[in-house]
Design a protein around this motif. Sequence first.
Motif, PDB file in Angstrom:
ATOM      1  N   SER A  65      41.241 -15.030  43.541  1.00 45.91           N
ATOM      2  CA  SER A  65      41.239 -13.564  43.645  1.00 45.91           C
ATOM      3  C   SER A  65      41.058 -13.107  45.089  1.00 45.91           C
ATOM      4  N   ILE A  66      40.308 -13.858  45.879  1.00 46.75           N
ATOM      5  CA  ILE A  66      40.091 -13.492  47.278  1.00 46.75           C
ATOM      6  C   ILE A  66      41.385 -13.653  48.072  1.00 46.75           C
ATOM      7  N   PHE A  67      42.100 -14.732  47.818  1.00 45.66           N
ATOM      8  CA  PHE A  67      43.394 -14.921  48.466  1.00 45.66           C
ATOM      9  C   PHE A  67      44.339 -13.770  48.104  1.00 45.66           C
ATOM     10  N   SER A  68      44.342 -13.402  46.827  1.00 45.33           N
ATOM     11  CA  SER A  68      45.220 -12.330  46.355  1.00 45.33           C
ATOM     12  C   SER A  68      44.888 -10.998  47.019  1.00 45.33           C
ATOM     13  N   ASP A  69      43.599 -10.675  47.100  1.00 46.45           N
ATOM     14  CA  ASP A  69      43.177  -9.421  47.729  1.00 46.45           C
ATOM     15  C   ASP A  69      43.534  -9.400  49.213  1.00 46.45           C
ATOM     16  N   THR A  70      43.382 -10.543  49.861  1.00 49.61           N
ATOM     17  CA  THR A  70      43.690 -10.633  51.292  1.00 49.61           C
ATOM     18  C   THR A  70      45.176 -10.408  51.542  1.00 49.61           C
ATOM     19  N   ILE A  71      45.999 -10.944  50.666  1.00 53.26           N
ATOM     20  CA  ILE A  71      47.451 -10.763  50.793  1.00 53.26           C
ATOM     21  C   ILE A  71      47.837  -9.308  50.557  1.00 53.26           C
ATOM     22  N   SER A  72      47.231  -8.691  49.550  1.00 52.31           N
ATOM     23  CA  SER A  72      47.563  -7.298  49.210  1.00 52.31           C
ATOM     24  C   SER A  72      47.223  -6.331  50.335  1.00 52.31           C
ATOM     25  N   SER A  73      46.165  -6.622  51.069  1.00 51.59           N
ATOM     26  CA  SER A  73      45.714  -5.709  52.122  1.00 51.59           C
ATOM     27  C   SER A  73      46.403  -5.958  53.468  1.00 51.59           C
ATOM     28  N   MET A  74      47.358  -6.844  53.507  1.00 51.24           N
ATOM     29  CA  MET A  74      48.042  -7.166  54.762  1.00 51.24           C
ATOM     30  C   MET A  74      48.825  -5.960  55.286  1.00 51.24           C
ATOM     31  N   SER A  75      48.722  -5.728  56.579  1.00 52.33           N
ATOM     32  CA  SER A  75      49.443  -4.615  57.202  1.00 52.33           C
ATOM     33  C   SER A  75      50.810  -5.079  57.701  1.00 52.33           C
ATOM     34  N   ILE A  76      51.668  -4.108  58.022  1.00 52.51           N
ATOM     35  CA  ILE A  76      52.985  -4.426  58.574  1.00 52.51           C
ATOM     36  C   ILE A  76      52.843  -5.149  59.906  1.00 52.51           C
ATOM     37  N   GLU A  77      51.863  -4.725  60.692  1.00 47.09           N
ATOM     38  CA  GLU A  77      51.623  -5.364  61.984  1.00 47.09           C
ATOM     39  C   GLU A  77      51.236  -6.826  61.813  1.00 47.09           C
ATOM     40  N   ASP A  78      50.372  -7.094  60.817  1.00 48.57           N
ATOM     41  CA  ASP A  78      49.965  -8.476  60.541  1.00 48.57           C
ATOM     42  C   ASP A  78      51.173  -9.320  60.149  1.00 48.57           C
ATOM     43  N   ALA A  79      52.008  -8.750  59.282  1.00 52.52           N
ATOM     44  CA  ALA A  79      53.181  -9.482  58.797  1.00 52.52           C
ATOM     45  C   ALA A  79      54.138  -9.811  59.938  1.00 52.52           C
ATOM     46  N   ASN A  80      54.385  -8.834  60.799  1.00 52.18           N
ATOM     47  CA  ASN A  80      55.289  -9.071  61.929  1.00 52.18           C
ATOM     48  C   ASN A  80      54.737 -10.132  62.869  1.00 52.18           C
ATOM     49  N   ALA A  81      53.426 -10.099  63.076  1.00 54.49           N
ATOM     50  CA  ALA A  81      52.795 -11.087  63.957  1.00 54.49           C
ATOM     51  C   ALA A  81      52.913 -12.483  63.364  1.00 54.49           C
ATOM     52  N   ILE A  82      52.809 -12.582  62.050  1.00 49.93           N
ATOM     53  CA  ILE A  82      52.910 -13.879  61.379  1.00 49.93           C
ATOM     54  C   ILE A  82      54.333 -14.433  61.481  1.00 49.93           C
ATOM     55  N   VAL A  83      55.310 -13.556  61.261  1.00 51.34           N
ATOM     56  CA  VAL A  83      56.713 -13.987  61.343  1.00 51.34           C
ATOM     57  C   VAL A  83      57.036 -14.514  62.737  1.00 51.34           C
ATOM     58  N   LYS A  84      56.515 -13.836  63.754  1.00 47.54           N
ATOM     59  CA  LYS A  84      56.793 -14.216  65.131  1.00 47.54           C
ATOM     60  C   LYS A  84      55.850 -15.291  65.655  1.00 47.54           C
ATOM     61  N   GLY A  85      54.828 -15.622  64.857  1.00 49.25           N
ATOM     62  CA  GLY A  85      53.807 -16.550  65.323  1.00 49.25           C
ATOM     63  C   GLY A  85      54.168 -18.013  65.163  1.00 49.25           C
ATOM     64  N   SER A  86      53.140 -18.853  65.281  1.00 47.89           N
ATOM     65  CA  SER A  86      53.328 -20.303  65.198  1.00 47.89           C
ATOM     66  C   SER A  86      53.586 -20.744  63.767  1.00 47.89           C
ATOM     67  N   ASN A  87      53.791 -22.040  63.575  1.00 48.82           N
ATOM     68  CA  ASN A  87      54.061 -22.580  62.243  1.00 48.82           C
ATOM     69  C   ASN A  87      52.852 -22.494  61.313  1.00 48.82           C
ATOM     70  N   THR A  88      51.706 -22.136  61.859  1.00 46.31           N
ATOM     71  CA  THR A  88      50.498 -22.006  61.031  1.00 46.31           C
ATOM     72  C   THR A  88      49.911 -20.599  61.119  1.00 46.31           C
ATOM     73  N   ALA A  89      50.708 -19.633  61.545  1.00 47.18           N
ATOM     74  CA  ALA A  89      50.211 -18.269  61.741  1.00 47.18           C
ATOM     75  C   ALA A  89      49.693 -17.657  60.449  1.00 47.18           C
ATOM     76  N   ALA A  90      50.367 -17.909  59.336  1.00 46.49           N
ATOM     77  CA  ALA A  90      49.932 -17.352  58.054  1.00 46.49           C
ATOM     78  C   ALA A  90      48.601 -17.963  57.621  1.00 46.49           C
ATOM     79  N   THR A  91      48.469 -19.259  57.801  1.00 43.90           N
ATOM     80  CA  THR A  91      47.215 -19.935  57.456  1.00 43.90           C
ATOM     81  C   THR A  91      46.082 -19.426  58.333  1.00 43.90           C
TER      82      THR A  91
END
Length: 267
Positions: A123-149
Amino acid sequence: MLPKKLILLAPLMLCATNWQDAVNTAVSATSTQKQATTSSPTSTQSSATSGVKEALSLGAQQAVSLLGKEGGFLNNSAVKIPLPASIKPVATAAEKLGGKSYVDDFVKTMNSAASKSVPKTASIFSDTISSMSIEDANAIVKGSNTAATDYFKTKAGTKLLSAIMPIIKESMNESQVMSSYQSLKGFAGGSNPVAGASNNALMGQASSIAKGFGMGDAVPSGDESIEDYIGRKTLDGLFYMIEEKEKALRSNPLASGSSIIQQVFGK
C-alpha cells in the motif's frame, strides 16, 4: 428592378462578407495552432507520468510478490539476509564444532521475518506512485537506469521501514528467535570434550553478541539491533528487486507488453 441605392451597396456588402470570412478563417487557424502548441507538451508530460507510474507499479508488484512469499528471501541468493558481521566469528566456531544447524536456524528465522513483513509495503508503494508529480516523472524518464528506484528510496524509504518493523519484531517473537539464539549460544558455551577450553572463549563472545542483538544488556550507542539489521536488509532486498525490474524495462521496453511503457522508455 432593384432600387438604385441597393445596387450601389451590394459590392460593399460583398466585400464586408468576404473580409469577415477571412477574419474568421485566420482566427480559427490561429486558435488551432495555439491548441497544437499547448497540447503537445501536456500530452507528452501526461504520457511520461503514466509510463513511469506503470513501470514503478510493475517493479513494486513483482518485488512484493516474489519476496513476500515463504522462502522469498531465504531461497534468493541475491537478497538472502546473511548473519550480521558481529556474530560470524561465533557462528564459524559453532559450525566447526558441529553446530551448523543452530546457525542455519538463526539465518532462516531472520529471512522468514523479512518475508512476512514485505506484504505490508504494497500500500505504501501504491500511495507513493499515486502522489507522483509531473516533474518527478519527467526527471525519472531523463534520469539514470535506477532513477525510479531512487525515487522510491527518497519518497518512501522511511515510511516503508516504519511499516515493516512491527511485523519483523512480531515475527521474530513468533519464530522464537530468542530460543534460536540461546540454542546457538548454549552450544558454543556447553560442555563439549572436543572443543575443550575454546568453549569458554566462545561463550564469552556469544554473551557480548547478545547485547548487539538487543537480547542482553543495553545496546551501546550507534550499534544496530538484530531487528534493525533485518529491517534494513529487507528494504535492501525490495529495492534491489525493483531496481532490476527497472533496468530490464529500460533496456527492453517491448518485453513489458505495455504500450505506454514502450512509448516512454522506447525513445
